[in-house]
Design a protein around this motif. Structure first.
Motif, PDB file in Angstrom:
ATOM      1  N   ALA A 117     -22.308  -6.322  82.304  1.00  0.00           N
ATOM      2  CA  ALA A 117     -22.295  -6.721  83.525  1.00  0.00           C
ATOM      3  C   ALA A 117     -22.873  -6.190  84.824  1.00  0.00           C
ATOM      4  O   ALA A 117     -23.264  -6.758  85.654  1.00  0.00           O
ATOM      5  CB  ALA A 117     -20.870  -7.433  83.793  1.00  0.00           C
ATOM      6  N   MET A 118     -22.423  -4.646  84.759  1.00  0.00           N
ATOM      7  CA  MET A 118     -22.989  -3.944  85.951  1.00  0.00           C
ATOM      8  C   MET A 118     -24.576  -3.840  85.910  1.00  0.00           C
ATOM      9  O   MET A 118     -25.376  -3.762  86.847  1.00  0.00           O
ATOM     10  CB  MET A 118     -22.206  -2.640  85.906  1.00  0.00           C
ATOM     11  CG  MET A 118     -20.895  -2.598  86.042  1.00  0.00           C
ATOM     12  SD  MET A 118     -20.419  -2.993  87.873  1.00  0.00           S
ATOM     13  CE  MET A 118     -19.805  -4.834  87.389  1.00  0.00           C
ATOM     14  N   ALA A 119     -24.730  -3.869  84.559  1.00  0.00           N
ATOM     15  CA  ALA A 119     -26.692  -3.733  84.244  1.00  0.00           C
ATOM     16  C   ALA A 119     -27.304  -5.004  84.659  1.00  0.00           C
ATOM     17  O   ALA A 119     -28.029  -4.941  85.450  1.00  0.00           O
ATOM     18  CB  ALA A 119     -26.531  -3.496  82.791  1.00  0.00           C
ATOM     19  N   ILE A 120     -26.489  -6.208  84.470  1.00  0.00           N
ATOM     20  CA  ILE A 120     -26.910  -7.409  85.075  1.00  0.00           C
ATOM     21  C   ILE A 120     -26.976  -7.452  86.698  1.00  0.00           C
ATOM     22  O   ILE A 120     -27.941  -7.942  87.220  1.00  0.00           O
ATOM     23  CB  ILE A 120     -26.301  -8.685  84.456  1.00  0.00           C
ATOM     24  CG1 ILE A 120     -26.816  -8.728  83.128  1.00  0.00           C
ATOM     25  CG2 ILE A 120     -26.720 -10.119  85.338  1.00  0.00           C
ATOM     26  CD1 ILE A 120     -26.024  -9.802  82.314  1.00  0.00           C
ATOM     27  N   ARG A 121     -26.018  -6.718  87.260  1.00  0.00           N
ATOM     28  CA  ARG A 121     -26.253  -6.697  88.886  1.00  0.00           C
ATOM     29  C   ARG A 121     -27.509  -5.907  89.356  1.00  0.00           C
ATOM     30  O   ARG A 121     -28.099  -6.147  90.132  1.00  0.00           O
ATOM     31  CB  ARG A 121     -24.914  -6.086  89.177  1.00  0.00           C
ATOM     32  CG  ARG A 121     -23.646  -6.941  89.256  1.00  0.00           C
ATOM     33  CD  ARG A 121     -22.430  -6.418  89.790  1.00  0.00           C
ATOM     34  NE  ARG A 121     -22.753  -6.396  91.304  1.00  0.00           N
ATOM     35  CZ  ARG A 121     -21.911  -5.832  92.300  1.00  0.00           C
ATOM     36  NH1 ARG A 121     -20.579  -5.509  91.537  1.00  0.00           N
ATOM     37  NH2 ARG A 121     -22.075  -5.796  93.296  1.00  0.00           N
ATOM     38  N   LEU A 122     -27.866  -4.797  88.535  1.00  0.00           N
ATOM     39  CA  LEU A 122     -28.821  -3.936  88.669  1.00  0.00           C
ATOM     40  C   LEU A 122     -30.170  -4.901  88.663  1.00  0.00           C
ATOM     41  O   LEU A 122     -31.098  -4.520  89.485  1.00  0.00           O
ATOM     42  CB  LEU A 122     -28.799  -2.742  88.043  1.00  0.00           C
ATOM     43  CG  LEU A 122     -29.953  -1.741  88.145  1.00  0.00           C
ATOM     44  CD1 LEU A 122     -30.094  -1.388  89.594  1.00  0.00           C
ATOM     45  CD2 LEU A 122     -29.898  -0.686  87.289  1.00  0.00           C
ATOM     46  N   LEU A 123     -30.147  -5.490  87.318  1.00  0.00           N
ATOM     47  CA  LEU A 123     -31.239  -6.350  87.354  1.00  0.00           C
ATOM     48  C   LEU A 123     -31.714  -7.391  88.446  1.00  0.00           C
ATOM     49  O   LEU A 123     -32.824  -7.608  89.067  1.00  0.00           O
ATOM     50  CB  LEU A 123     -31.480  -7.048  85.949  1.00  0.00           C
ATOM     51  CG  LEU A 123     -31.499  -6.271  84.711  1.00  0.00           C
ATOM     52  CD1 LEU A 123     -31.242  -7.081  83.406  1.00  0.00           C
ATOM     53  CD2 LEU A 123     -32.678  -5.462  84.703  1.00  0.00           C
ATOM     54  N   GLU A 124     -30.569  -7.937  88.710  1.00  0.00           N
ATOM     55  CA  GLU A 124     -30.647  -9.177  89.986  1.00  0.00           C
ATOM     56  C   GLU A 124     -31.189  -8.245  91.211  1.00  0.00           C
ATOM     57  O   GLU A 124     -31.754  -8.813  92.044  1.00  0.00           O
ATOM     58  CB  GLU A 124     -29.266  -9.748  90.074  1.00  0.00           C
ATOM     59  CG  GLU A 124     -28.914 -10.541  88.987  1.00  0.00           C
ATOM     60  CD  GLU A 124     -27.590 -11.249  89.113  1.00  0.00           C
ATOM     61  OE1 GLU A 124     -27.252 -12.251  88.450  1.00  0.00           O
ATOM     62  OE2 GLU A 124     -26.630 -10.570  90.110  1.00  0.00           O
ATOM     63  N   PHE A 125     -30.630  -7.051  91.493  1.00  0.00           N
ATOM     64  CA  PHE A 125     -30.839  -6.397  92.599  1.00  0.00           C
ATOM     65  C   PHE A 125     -32.625  -5.996  92.402  1.00  0.00           C
ATOM     66  O   PHE A 125     -33.306  -6.094  93.413  1.00  0.00           O
ATOM     67  CB  PHE A 125     -30.303  -5.242  92.739  1.00  0.00           C
ATOM     68  CG  PHE A 125     -30.904  -4.115  93.981  1.00  0.00           C
ATOM     69  CD1 PHE A 125     -30.683  -4.533  95.090  1.00  0.00           C
ATOM     70  CD2 PHE A 125     -31.631  -3.115  93.409  1.00  0.00           C
ATOM     71  CE1 PHE A 125     -31.062  -3.268  96.205  1.00  0.00           C
ATOM     72  CE2 PHE A 125     -32.066  -2.219  94.509  1.00  0.00           C
ATOM     73  CZ  PHE A 125     -31.837  -2.390  96.038  1.00  0.00           C
TER      74      PHE A 125
END
Length: 346
Positions: A275-283
């Protein structure tokens, strides 16, 4: 056009300790509150983006940087790997991750709306983040403006003994040839490769910057290279004169357009902090991050309408080849065989 100018199996644990002795490692934090990254891209290229993400979200990004061996490390660690994301350059490395089954698909509306379909895996197993053009560097002194406008020109006999390239089996060269196979067929791609080989001024060697240096020193007049190297050379006092000795030619503006390769990212199969990795990808596909990429790395944003850096704009606009990078990936093996068949590096 032309422009002047830490849950690890025994084997994985051994690998981790080995890399740790080289100053590499993933810092401790509770699962779900961090992002762990493996990267073959140099730290100075992407660390500013991770720092910006952490500043805005409070989520730390722990990074292992290594030029070689990270894909093998992922494979050895298997489902016990602490890594969430793998960052690398070139479609070839991204394809290797898929072929070795060390990544998982991601379906995300933000990523899919920001990244053109041709620059992401059809099943979401990797995503492009930046683009770089594979351009022609031409001598300012010995190649008249407009004398070279296409990749095919590099195979024209009039340039016999005047072309320099890196090895034909390098990932950047293989990707260009694979794109030609995808667009023109094997016969045309092979004829081009044989023509370029016949025009070589020296045995293929060195990196992209070394080709520009060779032009500056008069060893050749034409070479292939990625656009961002021009920015890197202009920043280096020892290499600036090399860059100033050549013109950037964006090939095939009346045809398919200039071949584009990419840097990209994939979610690992294990991904303990998904979930945190997806937040980084979105950033990373936000306007802010995409513009940072352009400014820091002299690469083209993959997201449309994000402003280019002043340096990129100074080189002018150009038509980009939109061949599907997944198609390029499918032809890489044949392209590499072709390089060996014609004895390009001999």
């Amino acid at each position: 056009m032309c422009v002047r100018f830490p849950r690890l199996g025994r084997l994985a644990l051994g690998l981790a300790l080995l890399v740790g002795t080289l100053g590499l490692g993933v810092g401790p934090s509770r699962a779900g509150e961090e992002v762990n990254v493996y990267s073959t891209r140099q730290a100075f290229l992407i660390q500013p983006l991770f720092d910006a993400f952490t500043e805005r979200t409070g989520i730390p990004v722990n990074v292992v940087f290594a030029k070689e061996g990270l894909i093998e490390r992922l494979r050895a660690e298997g489902d016990n790997s602490p890594a969430d994301l793998v960052f690398t350059a070139d479609i070839g490395h991204l394809t290797d991750l898929v072929d070795l089954d060390v990544v998982q698909p991601v379906s995300n509306e933000t990523l899919e709306s920001a990244i053109p379909a041709s620059f992401r895996h059809p099943d979401g197993k990797w995503f492009g983040l930046t683009l770089r053009g594979r351009v022609i560097y031409a001598s300012n002194e010995r190649v008249p403006p407009g004398a070279v406008t296409t990749y095919d020109d590099l195979a024209d006999p009039r340039w016999k003994g005047r072309v320099c390239t890196r090895r034909g089996d390098h990932a950047y060269q293989v990707a260009l040839l694979a794109a030609m196979i995808a667009e023109k067929g094997e016969a045309a791609a092979r004829a081009w490769l044989e023509g370029v080989k016949a025009n070589l001024a020296r045995k293929p060697q060195g990196n992209d910057r070394a080709q520009v240096k060779a032009i500056k020193e008069g060893q050749c007049d034409l070479a292939l290279g990625n656009t961002y190297y021009m920015g890197k050379m202009l920043e280096d006092p020892e290499q600036r004169a090399w860059a100033e000795a050549v013109t950037i030619v964006f090939p095939d503006q009346d045809g398919a357009g200039t071949h584009m390769n990419l840097s990209g990212v994939a979610m690992t199969r294990s991904a303990p902090n998904r979930a945190m990795a997806i937040r980084l990808l979105e950033f990373l596909v936000s306007d802010e991050a995409q513009q940072m990429y352009a400014e820091i790395n002299h690469e083209y944003p993959i997201k449309a309408r994000v402003p280019w850096s002043d340096l990129l704009r100074s080189w002018g606009t150009f038509r980009m080849d939109t061949v599907d990078m997944d198609a390029v990936a499918r032809h890489r093996a044949r392209a590499l065989m072709m390089v060996n068949e014609v004895g390009y590096n001999n």
